[in-house]
Scaffold this motif. Structure first.
Motif, mmCIF file in Angstrom:
data_model
loop_
_atom_site.group_PDB
_atom_site.id
_atom_site.type_symbol
_atom_site.label_atom_id
_atom_site.label_comp_id
_atom_site.label_asym_id
_atom_site.label_seq_id
_atom_site.Cartn_x
_atom_site.Cartn_y
_atom_site.Cartn_z
ATOM 1 N N ARG A 1 36.128 27.655 46.535
ATOM 2 C CA ARG A 1 36.006 28.935 45.975
ATOM 3 C C ARG A 1 35.187 28.711 44.735
ATOM 4 O O ARG A 1 34.693 29.771 43.839
ATOM 5 C CB ARG A 1 37.474 29.253 45.352
ATOM 6 C CG ARG A 1 38.393 29.779 46.552
ATOM 7 C CD ARG A 1 39.936 29.977 46.028
ATOM 8 N NE ARG A 1 40.662 30.115 46.930
ATOM 9 C CZ ARG A 1 42.199 30.101 46.779
ATOM 10 N NH1 ARG A 1 42.668 29.811 45.834
ATOM 11 N NH2 ARG A 1 42.944 30.576 47.888
ATOM 12 N N MET B 1 34.339 41.283 47.691
ATOM 13 C CA MET B 1 34.161 39.821 47.885
ATOM 14 C C MET B 1 34.677 39.319 49.306
ATOM 15 O O MET B 1 35.840 39.772 49.309
ATOM 16 C CB MET B 1 34.635 39.004 46.791
ATOM 17 C CG MET B 1 33.917 37.731 46.730
ATOM 18 S SD MET B 1 34.640 36.476 45.487
ATOM 19 C CE MET B 1 36.437 36.555 46.211
ATOM 20 N N GLN C 1 31.011 36.182 43.484
ATOM 21 C CA GLN C 1 32.139 36.833 42.613
ATOM 22 C C GLN C 1 31.937 37.256 41.150
ATOM 23 O O GLN C 1 32.482 38.359 40.755
ATOM 24 C CB GLN C 1 33.265 35.664 42.548
ATOM 25 C CG GLN C 1 34.556 36.045 41.640
ATOM 26 C CD GLN C 1 35.487 35.140 41.642
ATOM 27 O OE1 GLN C 1 35.393 33.880 42.581
ATOM 28 N NE2 GLN C 1 36.581 35.141 41.008
ATOM 29 N N GLY D 1 38.950 39.685 51.171
ATOM 30 C CA GLY D 1 38.579 38.682 49.763
ATOM 31 C C GLY D 1 39.442 37.709 50.187
ATOM 32 O O GLY D 1 39.828 36.713 49.453
#
Length: 203
Positions: free
Chosen positions: A184, A1, A193, A93
């Motif tokens: 996020r 990710m 994710q 990530g």
């Protein structure tokens, strides 16, 4: 990710560096990109930690080779962000913060359309000037020039995604942290994710 790229800009004296450092200290998923600069190190600054201090010639060679994601000249000194270093952190990530000026922000947005930009303002002109004086690093002529340049810098706030006024430090830090956390949990990031979970739930 892949991580997210955050741009944080502010006039000199608005408290940008203190806010970013506090955020990085509190969040192990955030990294601050270390810029290259031609300016002389200030007392206590360490090469490779605060900046990569390089000669004007070395900086020009890197810029001409396309090594910088963005570069700009501020107060007669050059600053640049290594594209390789930023891409490497994002690939791990990690979220990356670029602490740059409005000129650099414009360049980054052209290369990273999904970057998140945050502008930080002081609560007043008087507070900004007092913060510059409290540093004890500049003479009157330099402070006057920084105030003039700050006005130009602040006029570009409208180009950014978020606007924070740094009056009470802890409140501003909380707001900065909220922007990072919200990113996020955006759909684009969460889809990436939790791709496996989403596939399972919707099978």
């Amino acid at each position: 990710m892949s991580g997210s790229l955050f741009i944080v800009a502010a006039p000199s004296g608005a408290g940008k560096t203190s806010l970013v450092r506090a955020l990085v200290k509190d969040d192990d998923r955030v990294r601050l990109s270390v810029s290259h600069t031609t300016r002389t190190p200030r007392e206590g600054e360490r090469d490779g930690v605060d900046y990569f201090f390089v000669s004007q010639q070395s900086f020009a060679e890197m810029r001409d080779a396309g090594a910088f994601l963005e570069s700009a000249t501020v107060f007669d000194n050059s600053y640049g962000t290594s594209a390789e270093a930023v891409n490497s952190l994002l690939a791990e990530g990690l979220d990356v913060i670029l602490e740059i000026d409005w000129q650099g922000a414009q360049q980054v947005r052209r290369n990273f359309a999904d970057s998140i930009s945050i502008f930080i303002l002081p609560p007043s002109r008087a507070t900004l000037e007092q913060r510059l004086r409290n540093r004890g690093q500049d003479d009157e002529a330099t402070i006057a020039r920084r105030m003039r340049d700050a006005e130009n810098e602040m006029s570009h706030y409208i180009e950014f995604d978020y606007l924070l006024v740094n009056d009470v430090f802890e409140e501003t830090l909380s707001a900065l942290r909220a922007v990072v956390v919200a990113r996020r949990h955006s759909l684009a990031v969460q889809k990436q994710q939790h791709a496996r979970l989403l596939t399972e739930l919707l099978a």
